[in-house]
Enzyme design. Structure first.
Site, mmCIF file in Angstrom:
data_model
loop_
_atom_site.group_PDB
_atom_site.id
_atom_site.type_symbol
_atom_site.label_atom_id
_atom_site.label_comp_id
_atom_site.label_asym_id
_atom_site.label_seq_id
_atom_site.Cartn_x
_atom_site.Cartn_y
_atom_site.Cartn_z
ATOM 1 N N TYR B 89 31.152 82.761 33.496
ATOM 2 C CA TYR B 89 31.207 83.514 34.753
ATOM 3 C C TYR B 89 32.597 84.118 34.875
ATOM 4 O O TYR B 89 33.595 83.460 34.570
ATOM 5 C CB TYR B 89 30.936 82.564 35.925
ATOM 6 C CG TYR B 89 30.301 83.245 37.112
ATOM 7 C CD1 TYR B 89 28.990 83.676 37.072
ATOM 8 C CD2 TYR B 89 31.028 83.456 38.284
ATOM 9 C CE1 TYR B 89 28.404 84.298 38.167
ATOM 10 C CE2 TYR B 89 30.445 84.074 39.379
ATOM 11 C CZ TYR B 89 29.130 84.482 39.317
ATOM 12 O OH TYR B 89 28.552 85.107 40.400
ATOM 13 N N THR B 188 9.743 86.827 41.844
ATOM 14 C CA THR B 188 9.495 85.419 42.194
ATOM 15 C C THR B 188 10.781 84.622 42.356
ATOM 16 O O THR B 188 10.745 83.465 42.770
ATOM 17 C CB THR B 188 8.619 84.726 41.123
ATOM 18 O OG1 THR B 188 9.281 84.865 39.862
ATOM 19 C CG2 THR B 188 7.243 85.345 41.048
ATOM 20 N N VAL B 191 15.955 85.168 45.576
ATOM 21 C CA VAL B 191 16.412 86.445 46.155
ATOM 22 C C VAL B 191 15.205 87.370 46.340
ATOM 23 O O VAL B 191 15.042 87.987 47.396
ATOM 24 C CB VAL B 191 17.482 87.118 45.264
ATOM 25 C CG1 VAL B 191 17.791 88.516 45.786
ATOM 26 C CG2 VAL B 191 18.754 86.286 45.217
ATOM 27 N N ARG B 213 2.865 85.745 33.106
ATOM 28 C CA ARG B 213 3.147 84.315 32.984
ATOM 29 C C ARG B 213 1.858 83.521 32.836
ATOM 30 O O ARG B 213 0.775 83.974 33.170
ATOM 31 C CB ARG B 213 3.920 83.826 34.190
ATOM 32 C CG ARG B 213 3.113 83.866 35.477
ATOM 33 C CD ARG B 213 4.002 83.532 36.633
ATOM 34 N NE ARG B 213 5.007 84.557 36.800
ATOM 35 C CZ ARG B 213 6.223 84.328 37.308
ATOM 36 N NH1 ARG B 213 6.565 83.120 37.658
ATOM 37 N NH2 ARG B 213 7.073 85.313 37.466
ATOM 38 N N GLY B 296 21.438 90.940 38.770
ATOM 39 C CA GLY B 296 21.244 89.879 37.793
ATOM 40 C C GLY B 296 20.761 90.473 36.486
ATOM 41 O O GLY B 296 20.425 91.669 36.424
ATOM 42 N N GLY B 297 20.749 89.643 35.434
ATOM 43 C CA GLY B 297 20.329 90.129 34.125
ATOM 44 C C GLY B 297 19.569 89.058 33.362
ATOM 45 O O GLY B 297 19.934 88.699 32.246
ATOM 46 N N MET B 298 18.491 88.565 33.969
ATOM 47 C CA MET B 298 17.774 87.414 33.421
ATOM 48 C C MET B 298 17.329 87.592 31.977
ATOM 49 O O MET B 298 17.295 86.639 31.204
ATOM 50 C CB MET B 298 16.565 87.080 34.304
ATOM 51 C CG MET B 298 16.956 86.283 35.542
ATOM 52 S SD MET B 298 15.673 86.093 36.832
ATOM 53 C CE MET B 298 14.197 86.741 36.081
#
Lengths: 383, 383
Positions: B89, B188, B191, B213, B296-298
């Site tokens: 981070y 899902t 956020v 999924r 974000g960058g999942m």
């Protein structure tokens, strides 16, 4: 060259082929004022510009009371003109059409209700509008912006599409102050050259990225040393215009790209007209919170950005399209900016290389603009 | 569990290990007020969280005149907490450190100069700050935001990092009105769930993209029908929260993505927490002039954008990072928004699934948060 009488499209194509003929060839109406026949670059279908365009003579058209007939003096061949003919530009005139989008001309005659223009005035279409590749254009007075007659015609003909893009991009996205810095790729383009000069006039530094290039047009002769010479010439040219730093893409293949900058502040604003890796290089130079504006995609490659560039470096990515801007309520503002740019051109403070070519040599000029004859200066048709 | 006496870091690590000891083990100074010993999740080096963290007992520390000693009640394990321990981070506490970043606690004691907090008050660190995974924290009064004591502790513990991100992203980039629409991927996520509910409360529609999924955790059992069932359950869950449309990524493998929308307006705002193709899907839904915010960058894949998206579709790409926002002059504004969010949680208008786990089961909770035990609800440590 054939004399074309347009029948089917007569009511849809204002300006170029307005003259309606009845089936027996006798005029269905007459007018007090008619434009001279116009020689025009004409195309009926989209495709490769060298295949689908031809130079034709079109009949004169009525000059209505609010109309102005302009004898064109000069008009450039811009990449977007080529894209319009190819059919790949998102907004383009309906077919059949006359090529060209900007240019400069002299008022030949005016309709009875025209108030602010007189024969002999120099005018440019503002916002630019289709059909400038012809000798005579008839359009409403509101289309035309009167300019100073001591403007060099090649600058008057080209002042909107490239220099105005540069000027607006420098002012519309980030507030810059003297001492600040911008970064751009495609710096040898005319927009790029204008950005360097317009920035410098405001005391703004520029970091410029160019492609690695060779001084020879024969590809077989390319070697690393000839690449360097070609790049060195481009660097010299940009530095003469006021560039602070010029890097080739290969020079930027280093881990710490910002280590190459000694005394320049990190740029808050970047311009991208290339895409691909070249766009990534612009992003690398930008400071935290910086903005990159995309106005072209010469490499035909997309722009790839890491998630962390957005979240942790807070970069913003935007786009610029002059055509949309000029069709907004900004028209008058843009006309004032054009006067300012022409003033700079007259004073020699805004320069870029152009080649004025006789309209009769249109197809050679087109070949040059299409890149068939190697790197060439901007082609400007002289009527 | 060892009782740790911190010597070397005593002067640099405020709060956790403030108590200075002389070399002979006798206190070099004494204070009127000292916190109880604190049980804490401690790490001395960066690395895999399950390898580098251990639960230790730390000595009590002095509660200075402006300090507040808080007995922590609950604190979540957020993905960013894991990234901080891993060392990936961009902003993280210096080592050694105690894990955790948000949470809720009860004031145990206050220094003599503390004006607005009293023992028994419930507080959250606002902006969130490091070291919430321990039983007692001593920090200055200014760190703490007093909240209503009728808040569910699991919501009080988690109200900032995820729900406040959702709320600010809905208001900070584009002005939305009732009847407008947003689009998001990773719907899902907590956020994502908050965005759906907060949008719905303002009359704003949501288009939601989820990954395909499966309902089984055993990968060998996956088939296309089991994928559908898993996706259908996720869709149902999001629709119960107020989602207008939910699509799996594979459903969006169509040419005319907007043809899937019947009565919804084209969204002006999109949210991306995935990257890669999933980000491109958000861009496809956006209307001309729309904005996509990345938070974000999942997928760990970058975002790829065409040149024409910027120039001709006039899309803007931005980023959002709560940590930077809360360390600005927006702290008080954010505290008001947190009160509003807690009010919604109390009224049952803002919901998301969590699992409260005893602090003694920290390593099991960590394994769940690390995804070692399949898809799990948000893990919230209860002290």
């Amino acid at each position: 060259m054939a004399l074309i009488m347009m029948r089917s499209v007569a009511t849809t194509r204002r300006g170029f082929f307005k003259l309606k003929r009845s089936s027996n060839g006798i005029r269905a109406f007459s007018s007090l004022l008619t434009s001279p026949p116009s020689k025009a670059v004409f195309y009926e279908r989209h495709g490769p510009p060298d295949a689908v365009t031809r130079v034709i003579e079109m009949e004169g058209v009525e000059v209505k009371e609010k109309d102005v007939c302009v004898k064109m003096m000069a008009a450039p061949i811009n990449p977007s003109d080529i894209n319009r003919i190819e059919g790949v530009y998102p907004v383009r005139p309906p077919l059949p059409a006359v090529g060209g989008y900007e240019g400069v001309g002299e008022v030949l005659s005016v309709g009875s209700a025209v108030k602010h223009l007189s024969p002999g005035d120099w005018v440019i279409p503002s916002p630019p509008s289709s059909g400038t590749w012809q000798t005579y254009i008839v359009k409403e007075e509101s289309v035309w912006h009167k300019i100073s007659k001591d403007s060099p015609i090649e600058y008057a003909a080209t002042i909107t599409v490239n220099p105005l893009t540069a000027l607006r991009m420098l002012q519309d996205f980030v507030t810059l102050y003297s001492g600040d810095c911008i970064v751009q790729n495609g710096a040898t383009s005319i927009v790029g050259q204008c950005i360097i000069q317009l920035a410098r006039l405001r005391g703004i530094h520029s970091i410029n990225i160019i492609r690695d290039r060779c001084c020879f047009t024969d590809l077989h002769l390319q070697s690393s040393s000839s690449y360097r010479v070609g790049s060195d010439e481009a660097k010299e040219m940009l530095k003469r215009l006021g560039a602070d730093e010029v890097f080739t893409e290969s020079q930027l293949e280093v881990k710490n790209i910002k280590g190459l900058l000694t005394n320049l502040p990190e740029p808050a604003l970047g311009f991208n007209c290339v895409g691909g890796n070249s766009a990534s290089l612009v992003l690398k130079f930008l400071r935290h919170g910086g903005t990159m504006v995309t106005y072209g995609g010469m490499s035909k490659k997309p722009i790839t950005v890491s998630t962390s560039s957005f979240i942790f470096k807070d970069l913003s990515l935007r786009g610029f399209w002059l055509q949309k801007l000029m069709n907004s309520d900004k028209v008058n503002e843009c006309r004032n900016l054009i006067d300012h740019l022409l003033c700079l051109a007259r004073e020699g403070k805004l320069k870029y290389e152009m080649e004025l070519v006789p309209f009769d040599d249109f197809h050679t000029a087109l070949d040059k603009a299409l890149g068939k004859l190697g790197s060439q200066p901007k082609q400007v048709l002289k009527f």
